[in-house]
Every structure is written in C-alpha cells, then in structure tokens.
Scaffold this motif. Sequence first.
Motif, short mmCIF file in Angstrom:
data_model
loop_
_atom_site.label_atom_id
_atom_site.label_comp_id
_atom_site.label_asym_id
_atom_site.label_seq_id
_atom_site.Cartn_x
_atom_site.Cartn_y
_atom_site.Cartn_z
N ARG A 74 0.84 -1.20 0.00
CA ARG A 74 0.00 0.00 0.00
C ARG A 74 0.88 1.25 0.00
NH1 ARG A 74 -2.41 2.88 4.26
NH2 ARG A 74 -4.30 3.94 3.58
N ASN A 75 1.96 1.22 0.76
CA ASN A 75 2.86 2.37 0.80
C ASN A 75 3.61 2.54 -0.52
OD1 ASN A 75 5.93 3.41 1.79
ND2 ASN A 75 4.19 4.58 2.51
N TYR A 117 1.24 4.18 -2.85
CA TYR A 117 1.08 5.60 -2.50
C TYR A 117 2.31 6.39 -2.92
CZ TYR A 117 0.05 9.83 0.01
OH TYR A 117 -0.20 11.15 0.30
N SER A 133 6.94 6.69 7.13
CA SER A 133 6.02 5.61 6.73
C SER A 133 6.70 4.26 6.87
CB SER A 133 5.58 5.79 5.27
OG SER A 133 4.78 6.93 5.14
N ASP A 171 -3.08 6.76 9.58
CA ASP A 171 -2.72 6.15 8.29
C ASP A 171 -1.21 6.25 8.08
OD1 ASP A 171 -2.36 5.47 5.63
OD2 ASP A 171 -4.14 6.53 4.94
N THR A 172 -0.60 5.13 7.74
CA THR A 172 0.86 5.13 7.54
C THR A 172 1.26 5.84 6.24
OG1 THR A 172 0.64 2.90 6.62
CG2 THR A 172 1.40 3.06 8.89
N ASN A 173 0.30 6.19 5.41
CA ASN A 173 0.64 6.94 4.19
C ASN A 173 0.67 8.45 4.41
OD1 ASN A 173 1.02 4.73 2.57
ND2 ASN A 173 -0.99 4.80 1.61
#
Lengths: 414, 414
Positions: free
Chosen positions: A392-393, A396, B261, B288-290
């Motif tokens: 997910r990172n 992003y 992150s 949120d880690t983003n």
Amino acid sequence: MSTVGIVCEYNPFHKGHEYQIQQAKLLTGAEHVICFMSGNFLQRGVPAIADKHTRTEIALRCGVDAVFEIPFVYASSSARDYAHAAVCMMNALDGIDYISFGAECDDMDLLQKIAELTVNEPPQVSEFIKKSVSSGISYGSARAAAISEYLQNQNLTGYTSADLDRILASPNNILAIEYIATLIQTDSRIKPVPIRRILSEYNSTATDNDICSASAIRELLRSGDVESLRRHIPDSCYNILQNAYRKSFPMFDDDLSHLLSARRILAPCTDDIVDMDRDLCNRLSRLDTNLSFTETATALKCRNYTLSHIQRGLLHTITDLRCDDYSHFKENGWIAYIKLLGLKKDAGAVIKSMKKASQVPIITRSAEIYKSTDSTGLSMFSYDIKAADIYRNMVYNKYKISIKTDFEQPVIVI
Amino acid sequence: MSTVGIVCEYNPFHKGHEYQIQQAKLLTGAEHVICFMSGNFLQRGVPAIADKHTRTEIALRCGVDAVFEIPFVYASSSARDYAHAAVCMMNALDGIDYISFGAECDDMDLLQKIAELTVNEPPQVSEFIKKSVSSGISYGSARAAAISEYLQNQNLTGYTSADLDRILASPNNILAIEYIATLIQTDSRIKPVPIRRILSEYNSTATDNDICSASAIRELLRSGDVESLRRHIPDSCYNILQNAYRKSFPMFDDDLSHLLSARRILAPCTDDIVDMDRDLCNRLSRLDTNLSFTETATALKCRNYTLSHIQRGLLHTITDLRCDDYSHFKENGWIAYIKLLGLKKDAGAVIKSMKKASQVPIITRSAEIYKSTDSTGLSMFSYDIKAADIYRNMVYNKYKISIKTDFEQPVIVI
C-alpha cells in the motif's frame, strides 16, 4: 460435484491461464475452480504487478470461483515451501478433489517417480547434492542434476539424459514435482492433474503470439502502456487493469527500493532472516543504502544463490521475517488460517460447506483473525498485514493514491 | 588571544547571523569565532534545509573559524538539553572564553536572575509548574508563566508582568536562559554575551527587509526559487546554495515522509522513544501510515505538546532513539566526543591546541571514532551516522543524487 484447485500468482492473468482453467475443468469434470493465489508478493521475492484484490477480481471474472490467499511467509518462500504450503491449504480445506498445474512435462509417471525420489531421497542422490552444494552450486540446480543422474543410472525412464536435464530445469516442472511430493508426504486424497503448457519457456519474452508468458507481458508494460496488453489478456482482465492503470498498477520490483533503503538505514541487517545468511548479510552491509532493489539484488548475485533467493532475502529483510518464526510456523502444521480474497456469488454454497469442513479457520474479513486463531496464527497473519501495508505504501509512493488496507478491504464478491 | 563560541543551526545562514558574528567579535574582542552547529536535523525535530557540510562551508565563508557538530541526540532535543549539551561541548574543549547568543532581551541581569531561578527552582515555582502541566499546559509554557509570576510577586525586576511574559515567550530568550543556567550549573569560566537581535520575531515571515528570519527565508524557498534568497543572505552563502540547488538543497520536513512511513510499517512503534509517550504512541498507531511527516505531526498536535515536541517524537521514532540510551548519555557526562565539521586554514593552530586541551576526543574523520571513544561514545555516534544516512537517503529520494556518507566526507578546510 467436484472441485479443482490451482496454485497461482496471476502476475498478471493471461490467456494461458484462461486455457489452463478450461483444461482443468475439462480433464477433471470439476464444477468449481478454486485458486490459491500469492498475495502482494511473489515467489521470486518481488511485488506483484497489481495488488492481490485487483488480481482476485480478475481471476473471478476469468473463470475462477473462489480465491484464497497463500500466506505471505509461504508465497515468498522457496519453490518447495511455496508448493508444500499451497497443497497443505488444499488438504486443510477438505473440499478440493484435484490439483491442476501447468507444466512443460505432463508425463504423470515421470513426475510421480521424481516426486517420490525427493520424498524418499536415495543416499546416492543426497550425497550428490551435498557435494554439488559445497562446490558452490545452488541447491535447486544440485538436486536437479542429482535426480537426473540417478534416473539415468538406474535406467528408470525412457528419457535421455538431455531430456531429463531439460525437464528438471523448468521452474513449472519443479513446482509440479513439489506439489506431487507434498501429496505423497501428506497422504492426500487430492489427485494431481498436470496440464501441458502451450508456451514452453517460463521466462520467454516473446510476444508475437496471443498467448505469451506473464514475464513477457510485464516487459510490455515496462516499456509500453496498458494498451499493449490488450491482445494477450482476456477482455475482462484488460478492463480491470485499464481501470487501475496509473492508480495502483503497474508496480515493479524497484517500487520497493525506498523501503529497502529505509530498512537498511534504520536498523542493522541480521542473518536470522529467512533466505539471508552471514555471507549475504555481510555483503549487503557493505553496499550503498541508496541502491535500488534491483541494483542491490544484482550486486549480491553470485554463483551460490539464485537471483530469486537473493530477492527473497531482501524482501524478508524488509519484512523482518525471522528464521525462528518461520520454523515455528512450519513445525505447527504450516497453515493456521486460510484467508478468502474473493468468490463468485454462485460459489457461496461451496465455500460455506468448506467453512464447515475446514481444519483451520477460513477468514473472510481480516478482523476475524483475532477471534479465530492462536498466537502462531496471529504471528503468521501479522506478516500478511505488514506485506499489505508495504504494498500500500509502495502504491502511495508511486501514484499518490491510498488503496484500502487489509482491514478496510471486504472480500470481493461478483 | 580569545575565542567566542556560538551555538547555531544556520538553517540557512543569513544576514542576521553575519551581524551576530561581527557583534560577538566586537563586544568580546575575540579573534576567533567557533560554532557549535546542529547536524542534519534540528531542534524542531525536522531536517535542515541544507546538509551539515554545506552549512559548514557557508559558515566558514561567512566569518566563522571552525564548526563543531552538536551530536544528533542533543541537536534534536528540547531547548534545555540542546543548550546544555552545547555549553558542555564548549566546557570540554577548554578553549572557549565567551558564549555569544542572539536574544530579544540583552539585559544580562534579568537573564541571569531567570537562569538562577531555573537552576535553583524555588518551591513556589515548582508547585506552579506542576499544577499547570497537570492541567494540560506544555512544560515550557508552564515554566515561563511560573517564573514570570514569581519575579513579579517578589518584585525582583523593574519589568512589568506583560514585559516578562513577552520576554519568556521568546524561544531565543529561552535558549539564552538555558545557556546561562548551564554555565552556572557547570561552574563554567565561559562568559555569556547576549546580542540583541535586530529582528524581534523568531518565526516572522516578513521578507520586506534585507535581514529577515531563517523561517522567512525557508518560506521563500518553498514558494519561489533560490534566486529569491539573494537579497537576504550573504553573497558567499548564496553562491554555495545556488550550487547545491536541486542537487541536495532545499530539503523540507516532508522529505522525511517516506522514512516515517517505512519506520511505522516495518516495526511497531513503542513508547520507550525520546519525546514519545504512551498517549502519542497510541494515537500514532491509529493514523494512516501513508500520511506525510507534516500531516502526521499535525494530526498528533494537541494542547499538551508543542509541535516541535511531536516532530522530535516522530524523528526519534524514525531513528529509534531510546530513552535508556539517551539517559545513559546524559548520565555519562553528556559529551563523549566532539566532531569537527570544518575549519579555516588559519584557525589550524587554535584547533590544534584545543585538540591537546580537550577533555573529550576531537574527531576530524568519522572513522577515528573507533579508536577514540568507549561504548557510550560509539553508541552516541551511531545515531549521528544513522541521521547522516537518513538525510543522504532523503536527498537521493528527492534529487537522485548521492551525497557523501559521513565516512567519505573529509573535514572541510577553506
């Protein structure tokens, strides 16, 4: 009513996979096709080109009835452990009648003979492997050579030495042998059904044919755009990928680079990581932390390890997959839970009956894990969550779009 | 021959700093100006706009004779610890006669009185602080209010309550007080020399004057380009920054985002980190880690903590600065080594005599650390190295240019 299981990565799904599904149903007469698919990371230790939910939807639109996720710790492991874990999942579900797999060789007699040799390794074979490995050859190559030599010496098949070498050099044949070996080891009732692959070369980059390999398709994406895929993948697959294009897809190996750098800078690398050892660890610690994932893997490549092994070592360094955790998982029955990624509406009844019969909990929403499993299962699952957060990172970082976390993403139903 | 020390960040160096150096020499009659500068990370818990070597060269070109690096663990700490560590470095060097600092208030009598109150805190002041903090006010504000109240009640100064509040609200005055407090605590022979700042507002963003604050200059860079700085910084500073422009400079807070992150995804955040506590840690784990570095800090901001405190908590989470390490450093004399970043050729003799007299080893090349210090020093230094590697990765991630590692970078001599 019978069910055929397929172990897959679908990276991405293409016409060869479509053909395999049709053939599997045809050869077995099964009504349902259930896939056991890697999540966001693959057996080569690299990210999938599209996230697991996108690949699940594609599979469902292209003839698969349900998709279960192979836990991260096995999806990113050696061919042997990957295959073993997938077959254990099928055994645990207690509703799979056949396992079908594509292979360059569909001679079940030969595959069965080789699988038996790997399960009950004759002393000559073990000795041969030991010698080769100590001379710096990778385990996989050493075993292939040993088995080929043994079969030839014992005159156990009608194949020439060159034929056997070629058969044992194919990654798909190796996986086939591992599936069958696990079926033997676990005394499974599941019947193996090899399907001869139309394309002979796993890593072929030729794209002059409608059916071409997944790696050839990835190459097209790297140099071209999503339009160039159209010819090689089913329409419904194309539509989904086109929709995800430049939002969450495509993802490449080097989209992991910033996380590899971060991991290496923020904490010292250790050798108690799966697929790492002191030598790799020492050499890694001397490399520039600004190198990309690919550059780092290439710099570490040497005769003793395949590139996949090294990539897995790097991926496991990022995810901090500890040897003792991994051993613990395998010693405790391999499979602690089975995560359902998606299903077709009309396969609901099949999944429901699997849920009843399954020897391990089937998880449909990630949050269910907390009441479904023990500490071993939770620990195994924590790697799935970490892998999903990492992917997910990466998305992003590349596209500035936040895809759903595993806790937000519902099971896909079409 | 005397020497004046200045504690600085030079983020970036501007005409106000140039003025301060001139004034410091004028007021003290010192021949040499020695700077104690933060490395790549600052007291607000954020990256410097240019790396420490670039900022060192600028300082040397703009009137400074030598630059020593404040260790990361103190450069990114509270005003109190930051100031204390810098003064301890000056004490250890045993060749600094004056410490000069810019402040809105240059009334030494008042600053001295306040500093004494912080060293020997009267029970009324302690009680007041305790009450305020427990009601949710940050420690700094609570102490300022307590001291202002105390001075007013005791009628110890000629200042009004409003004056005192204003004086105690200025970050530069607070630092001045902490320097003087440390001089008292350490019974130092170094004499404090405040210099009244031309600009009154630390965070003023006004740029209509040639002399404007560093934060105003950073704001110019954020919205404009390097050309817009020209008027506000000395020519030699401008030339160096122009040369680094879009190669390694400018760097902003959010260039840390990918590392924050990564850190949050790859390992669980814990509360045994300096400037973190259970509350911050719990709230961080729900975000949120983003999110970017700035978004994360803003989301964590609440009445109990200053934004700087939260940013430091995040930076220390990234660098994994443990409370027990930090306490250990402070309990073991604070300063285990002093790293020389750069010097003017004609200050060679001064540095040489400092090297002889210094109570702790002066390090000119990073590799020297291994034979110069004990495990405490090595541990403290490992944070400097990690901070440098982090900054280097940020630069690479932004500009695709690899700056030198701390082990490759020689001391800067001009």
